[in-house]
Write a protein that holds these residues in place. Structure first.
Motif, short mmCIF file in Angstrom:
data_model
loop_
_atom_site.label_atom_id
_atom_site.label_comp_id
_atom_site.label_asym_id
_atom_site.label_seq_id
_atom_site.Cartn_x
_atom_site.Cartn_y
_atom_site.Cartn_z
N ASN A 113 0.81 -1.22 0.00
CA ASN A 113 0.00 0.00 0.00
C ASN A 113 0.84 1.28 0.00
O ASN A 113 0.33 2.38 0.04
CB ASN A 113 -1.03 0.00 1.15
CG ASN A 113 -0.39 0.01 2.52
OD1 ASN A 113 0.78 0.37 2.67
ND2 ASN A 113 -1.15 -0.39 3.52
N CYS A 137 9.29 -4.88 6.55
CA CYS A 137 7.93 -5.03 7.06
C CYS A 137 7.40 -6.44 6.77
O CYS A 137 7.88 -7.12 5.87
CB CYS A 137 6.99 -3.97 6.47
SG CYS A 137 6.67 -4.14 4.72
N GLY A 144 -9.73 -6.58 4.15
CA GLY A 144 -8.39 -6.06 4.45
C GLY A 144 -7.64 -5.76 3.16
O GLY A 144 -6.93 -4.76 3.04
N ASN A 179 -0.45 0.42 13.63
CA ASN A 179 0.00 1.26 12.52
C ASN A 179 -1.14 1.60 11.58
O ASN A 179 -1.22 2.69 11.03
CB ASN A 179 1.10 0.54 11.73
CG ASN A 179 2.46 0.83 12.30
OD1 ASN A 179 2.69 1.90 12.88
ND2 ASN A 179 3.38 -0.11 12.15
N ASN A 232 -14.75 1.82 10.91
CA ASN A 232 -14.11 0.99 9.89
C ASN A 232 -14.67 1.38 8.53
O ASN A 232 -15.88 1.28 8.29
CB ASN A 232 -14.41 -0.48 10.21
CG ASN A 232 -13.65 -1.42 9.31
OD1 ASN A 232 -13.44 -1.12 8.14
ND2 ASN A 232 -13.25 -2.55 9.85
N GLU A 287 -16.58 -1.58 6.89
CA GLU A 287 -17.63 -2.21 7.70
C GLU A 287 -18.01 -1.19 8.77
O GLU A 287 -17.48 -1.20 9.87
CB GLU A 287 -17.11 -3.49 8.36
CG GLU A 287 -16.82 -4.59 7.37
CD GLU A 287 -15.94 -5.67 7.98
OE1 GLU A 287 -16.49 -6.59 8.58
OE2 GLU A 287 -14.71 -5.56 7.85
#
Ligand code: GTP
Ligand code: MG
Length: 622
Positions: A223, A230, A322, A366, A469, A472
């Motif tokens: 992203n 990471c 996600g 994060n 969210n 959602e």
């Protein structure tokens, strides 16, 4: 021409790719015009790049000319990267990219096994280059053959703390510090390639039975908010439509696969499938070790370490929202060149003052922190980012996406169509200060943050921090955050605002040539540093990590009667408290039991998955 296209493809997320590009005007920060790339094209291009690649373990980067010469027999090598992993030994790897997928396939198909190796042979892009058995003359001549240089040497080594601090000290001003921090700590091109190769390995290992399965990276690896080293978040998708799409059928096929009917409900079916996939990874896939199955979590995952890529991987099968959330973050990062450097700086600041922690817990994640940055940029008088609601409004039929569990992830994908152009010309340093000031004053107690509407709403429950969210909207992204952590956040943003204020106001006094490179100034003041101790009012808080059992067992008699000094006037309350404590003790016992069996399972996984010691392979390789 092909080479040029290839080069375009080799760039990092956030830079240019070959498809659907458009240029934006020069950014307010004065950097060069950036071009924007559609997320799906970015993912497709990187997946294709992985299919054209092989990873070969070598004895050092000096093996490259010989490897290049040997591997050129399978096709045209368009680029190569070297990296080194340092454990007890130094392990060296070269990632080669061919011009075409079939060429990489031919190289992999030509791979073999040796009698010295135990373990079941598995076809994968992870190979090692053994010493030549041919004449010495051949290897000498090959090393003098012309070959393109390695694009990187030791290419996945993160910048050392000292080097980074030194760069920041020497920067001209805070804006430059923010840019340097971003450029020097973001995940690089090789890091992205390695992550897509890890995904391809999973996909190819099951492709015989599941030809349409796709293992797709999401999260910070793709992203644009990821830093070097990471973790890799991966989703394994078994979309029914993708099969038909892959075969380019113009009409629905009349030949339909027989299937095995699902025997149980969706969730336990997924858990059982993941268990089998976990076994497959653990038993057969080279490089995969320390496999852990976390199947009771809200999103069941398999965690593992990849020893050839030095990568921690979280594999899920049911977290498509996600994945789409990562697309949203990616798009926000593409929309304005200031978004990523600013988010990097804020993530780094949060890490340095202990607000975030790599393991999940009652502190802010994060991801939630990125949401705070995006919201801040949306609610400015001159917004730098649009609301998610406006992205949804601009969607057309092509953007329609609904996950298997019915979550609507429809929003515009083509940034051109969004037609959003910010008039905000603030510098990065100004935005950073405004971020801290904004959250110093934000009413976390009564207000929820909505990225969908780009404004705050009345808080629907008593969570310490409430971030709706985006996909959602009945859920809170930061539900995990405790009141104490929220308080710490408020104190730390105040501290940061206070520390930065005078520096940003004086930022016109550019540090020409920076005569005092040893001085701690600008961002360095924000990052906790041994040379400078910041007095924090929150130092009186109790330690954050508490053994849950301590809360219940201290002073408690073995029969569960209340400790001396606690009296309950109402016998039914007394009974209720005892019941809660008894059931919590049982849960703790079970958790201890399952965590010790998980530890022994993962220890077994770790020991059996490294069938051939990598270091001994290294000694045999060229
Ligand atoms: P780091 O791993 O800390 O570098 O950041 P990350 O962005 O990868 O975060 P994480 O691994 O926790 O989550 C991976 C991705 O899952 C995020 O980037 C989001 O796209 C998505 N995600 C995480 N939490 C949520 C959530 O509560 N809701 C939704 N829809 N997506 C989420
Ligand atoms: Mg992640």
């Amino acid at each position: 021409m092909i080479c040029l296209m290839r080069r375009l493809r080799n760039l990092h997320p956030g830079r240019k790719f070959g498809l659907k590009l458009r240029s934006s005007s020069t950014s307010a920060t004065g950097t060069l015009p950036e071009t924007k790339c559609n997320y799906e094209d970015f993912i497709d291009n990187r997946q294709q790049q992985a299919k054209c690649s092989i990873l070969v373990q070598v004895s050092s980067e000096r093996s490259y000319p010989e490897l290049y010469n040997y591997c050129s027999r399978f096709g045209s090598i368009v680029n190569a990267h070297h990296y080194c992993l340092r454990h007890d030994d130094e392990l060296n790897y070269i990632l080669l990219e061919y011009a075409r997928e079939e060429e990489a396939s031919a190289a992999i198909d030509a791979g073999g096994v040796t009698d010295e190796m135990s373990g079941t042979p598995v076809r994968s892009p992870f190979l090692w280059f053994r010493a030549s058995t041919g004449k010495k003359k051949e290897s000498i001549s090959s090393s003098t053959m012309p070959h393109p240089g390695l694009l990187s040497i030791d290419g996945c080594r993160p910048i050392g703390q000292e080097n980074l601090l030194s760069l920041l000290r020497k920067a001209e001003n805070i804006d430059r510090q923010i840019v340097e921090l971003h450029q020097n700590s973001q995940l690089n091109d090789l890091g992205v390639r390695m992550r897509f190769l890890a995904a391809l390995q999973i996909q190819q290992s099951i492709s015989g039975m599941f030809p349409s399965a796709q293992a797709v990276p999401f999260g910070s690896s793709v992203n644009g908010f990821g830093k070097m080293g990471c973790d890799l978040d991966l989703i394994l998708r078994f979309d029914k439509e993708r099969g038909a799409k892959n075969h380019q059928q113009t009409e629905p096929s009349r030949l339909i696969y027989h299937l095995k009917e699902n025997l149980s409900n969706g969730r336990s079916q997924t858990q059982r499938q993941m268990e089998s996939i976990g076994d497959l990874l653990h038993l057969f896939l080279p490089g995969v070790c320390h496999v852990r199955r976390i199947l009771q979590a809200r999103v069941p995952i398999i965690k593992y370490h990849h020893e050839h890529l030095n990568l921690e991987v979280d594999l899920s099968m049911s977290n498509l929202s996600g994945f789409y959330m990562s697309e949203l973050l990616y798009m926000f990062g593409e929309l304005d060149t200031r978004v990523r450097p600013l988010t990097f700086t804020i993530r780094r600041w949060a890490q340095s003052c202990g607000l975030t922690n790599p393991s999940p817990g009652r502190w802010i994640s994060n991801f939630s922190l990125s949401c705070l940055v995006i919201f801040f940029l949306q609610q400015l008088r001159q917004p730098i980012l649009p609301s998610i609601g406006s992205l949804v409004k601009a969607a057309d039929a092509d953007d329609f996406r609904v996950t298997e569990d019915g979550i609507n992830c429809t929003f515009v994908r083509d940034l051109e169509r969004l037609n959003f152009q910010s008039r905000n010309t603030s510098k990065l340093s100004e935005l950073l200060l405004q971020f801290f000031e904004f959250y110093s004053q934000f009413d976390f107690h009564n207000r929820a943050i909505s990225l969908n509407e780009a404004r705050s709403l009345a808080k629907p429950d008593h969570s310490a921090i409430y971030i709706v969210n985006p996909l959602e909207q009945l859920l809170n992204v930061s539900k995990n955050v405790s009141l104490e952590e929220c308080e710490r956040l408020r104190i730390e943003v105040r501290n940061a605002a206070w520390l930065l204020e005078s520096e940003v106001e004086n930022s016109s006094s550019v540090k020409e040539g920076n005569e005092h490179p040893e001085t701690i100034w600008g961002l360095l003041n924000l990052f906790k540093h041994p040379e400078k101790t910041i007095v924090r009012p929150n130092m009186f808080f109790k330690p954050r990590m508490v053994e849950v059992s301590d809360l219940f067992e201290n002073g408690m008699s073995p029969t569960g009667t209340p400790p001396a000094g606690v009296t309950y006037k109402n016998p039914s309350i007394r009974q209720q408290v005892q019941n809660i404590k008894a059931s919590t003790r049982n849960e703790l016992k079970q958790m201890r039991g399952s965590s010790s069996s998980a530890t022994s399972a993962s220890a077994a996984a770790a020991s059996s998955s490294s069938s051939a010691p990598t270091s001994s392979k290294n000694k045999r390789s060229r």
